[in-house]
Design a protein around this motif. Sequence first.
Motif, PDB file in Angstrom:
ATOM      1  N   TYR A  99       0.787  -1.227   0.000  1.00  0.00           N
ATOM      2  CA  TYR A  99       0.000   0.000   0.000  1.00  0.00           C
ATOM      3  C   TYR A  99       0.825   1.287   0.000  1.00  0.00           C
ATOM      4  O   TYR A  99       0.369   2.310  -0.508  1.00  0.00           O
ATOM      5  N   PHE A 100       2.014   1.271   0.582  1.00  0.00           N
ATOM      6  CA  PHE A 100       2.699   2.546   0.802  1.00  0.00           C
ATOM      7  C   PHE A 100       4.126   2.621   0.275  1.00  0.00           C
ATOM      8  O   PHE A 100       4.807   3.620   0.499  1.00  0.00           O
ATOM      9  N   LYS A 101       4.584   1.615  -0.444  1.00  0.00           N
ATOM     10  CA  LYS A 101       5.964   1.666  -0.927  1.00  0.00           C
ATOM     11  C   LYS A 101       6.147   2.624  -2.097  1.00  0.00           C
ATOM     12  O   LYS A 101       7.193   3.258  -2.249  1.00  0.00           O
ATOM     13  N   ARG A 102       5.134   2.773  -2.950  1.00  0.00           N
ATOM     14  CA  ARG A 102       5.256   3.610  -4.160  1.00  0.00           C
ATOM     15  C   ARG A 102       5.666   5.036  -3.809  1.00  0.00           C
ATOM     16  O   ARG A 102       5.283   5.567  -2.770  1.00  0.00           O
ATOM     17  N   ALA A 121      -7.123   3.346   2.945  1.00  0.00           N
ATOM     18  CA  ALA A 121      -7.837   4.027   4.031  1.00  0.00           C
ATOM     19  C   ALA A 121      -8.286   3.030   5.097  1.00  0.00           C
ATOM     20  O   ALA A 121      -8.196   3.301   6.301  1.00  0.00           O
ATOM     21  N   ILE A 122      -8.780   1.860   4.661  1.00  0.00           N
ATOM     22  CA  ILE A 122      -9.182   0.827   5.616  1.00  0.00           C
ATOM     23  C   ILE A 122      -7.969   0.351   6.418  1.00  0.00           C
ATOM     24  O   ILE A 122      -8.010   0.225   7.652  1.00  0.00           O
ATOM     25  N   PHE A 123      -6.869   0.092   5.716  1.00  0.00           N
ATOM     26  CA  PHE A 123      -5.650  -0.383   6.374  1.00  0.00           C
ATOM     27  C   PHE A 123      -5.121   0.652   7.362  1.00  0.00           C
ATOM     28  O   PHE A 123      -4.713   0.310   8.480  1.00  0.00           O
ATOM     29  N   PHE A 124      -5.149   1.911   6.981  1.00  0.00           N
ATOM     30  CA  PHE A 124      -4.653   2.979   7.853  1.00  0.00           C
ATOM     31  C   PHE A 124      -5.487   3.052   9.132  1.00  0.00           C
ATOM     32  O   PHE A 124      -4.946   3.106  10.246  1.00  0.00           O
ATOM     33  N   ALA A 125      -6.812   3.024   8.997  1.00  0.00           N
ATOM     34  CA  ALA A 125      -7.685   3.113  10.174  1.00  0.00           C
ATOM     35  C   ALA A 125      -7.436   1.946  11.126  1.00  0.00           C
ATOM     36  O   ALA A 125      -7.229   2.138  12.333  1.00  0.00           O
ATOM     37  N   LYS A 126      -7.449   0.728  10.599  1.00  0.00           N
ATOM     38  CA  LYS A 126      -7.254  -0.445  11.453  1.00  0.00           C
ATOM     39  C   LYS A 126      -5.835  -0.486  12.007  1.00  0.00           C
ATOM     40  O   LYS A 126      -5.615  -0.881  13.165  1.00  0.00           O
ATOM     41  N   GLY A 127      -4.854  -0.061  11.209  1.00  0.00           N
ATOM     42  CA  GLY A 127      -3.461  -0.060  11.655  1.00  0.00           C
ATOM     43  C   GLY A 127      -3.217   0.887  12.814  1.00  0.00           C
ATOM     44  O   GLY A 127      -2.499   0.553  13.770  1.00  0.00           O
ATOM     45  N   VAL A 128      -3.812   2.074  12.744  1.00  0.00           N
ATOM     46  CA  VAL A 128      -3.673   3.035  13.850  1.00  0.00           C
ATOM     47  C   VAL A 128      -4.259   2.449  15.130  1.00  0.00           C
ATOM     48  O   VAL A 128      -3.621   2.468  16.190  1.00  0.00           O
TER      49      VAL A 128
END
Length: 270
Positions: A99-102, A121-128
């Motif tokens: 998701y964030f390497k680019r 956005a889903i990954f960011f919310a759950k990751g936080v």
Amino acid sequence: MKDKRILYVSSEVIPYLPETEISSTSFEAAKMVNNIGGQIRIFMPRFGNINERRHQLHEVIRLSGMNLVINDLDMPLIIKVASIPKERMQVYFIDNEDYFKRKATLTDEEGNMFDDNDERAIFFAKGVIETVKKLNWSPDIIHVHGWLASLLPLYLRRYYGNEPLFSGAKIVTSIYNQDFEGTLDEDMQEKVLYDGMEKEDIKHLKTPNYVNLMKLAADHSDAIITAGESIPEDLSKYIGKLNKPILPYKNREEFSQAYQDFYTNEVLSE
């Protein structure tokens, strides 16, 4: 605000990304609370165009290593951390190779939105949320900035609704000027439904455009800050009908005291 714990969750924060209304406001709000004796944590995505060497990011092994399920796929969560020079403020970065390497934030070189911004956005919310759980840090206020963080109020209230760590937390969402045209992936609603949400709670995601993402965030927040001078009229009317505390737009000279008063007198008194 002394000794109060505030979690800032933002799509962008200076000095790690260029100065914008979101990146500068996220930084200045956290700095203000830090300077008056509050305890703060800042979270943002570890976009690939953030220079890790210059900003001295390093992985936090004890926090990394879990997988988050996004639309039936296991996605590894990596946590990195850095300190903002001279400010004594730590920033935690949510990272994942897919998701964030680019070497970009939300759009490609032609300005087109990335196809997987909804999953990011889903990954960011759950990751936080999962990282804060590992830190065992119970915030008094969770302040959300930027549409990429707009799913956080939903996930806190519905997916993690029984989590004791957040039971006393108040959620504040800042709404900025319109940030993107068009919509995110048309299947975004189905991807969020996979996490067991009720369809009524995410009705706005039927058309996942900027206005509807912010309506969704506002629905699941305790208070709202108008952080842009010209937010879309439809959105302004919608939040005005929610019967929640709203702080009108304040310029940079006014915002510090206004935010302190809003946090203390409107958010924490609810």
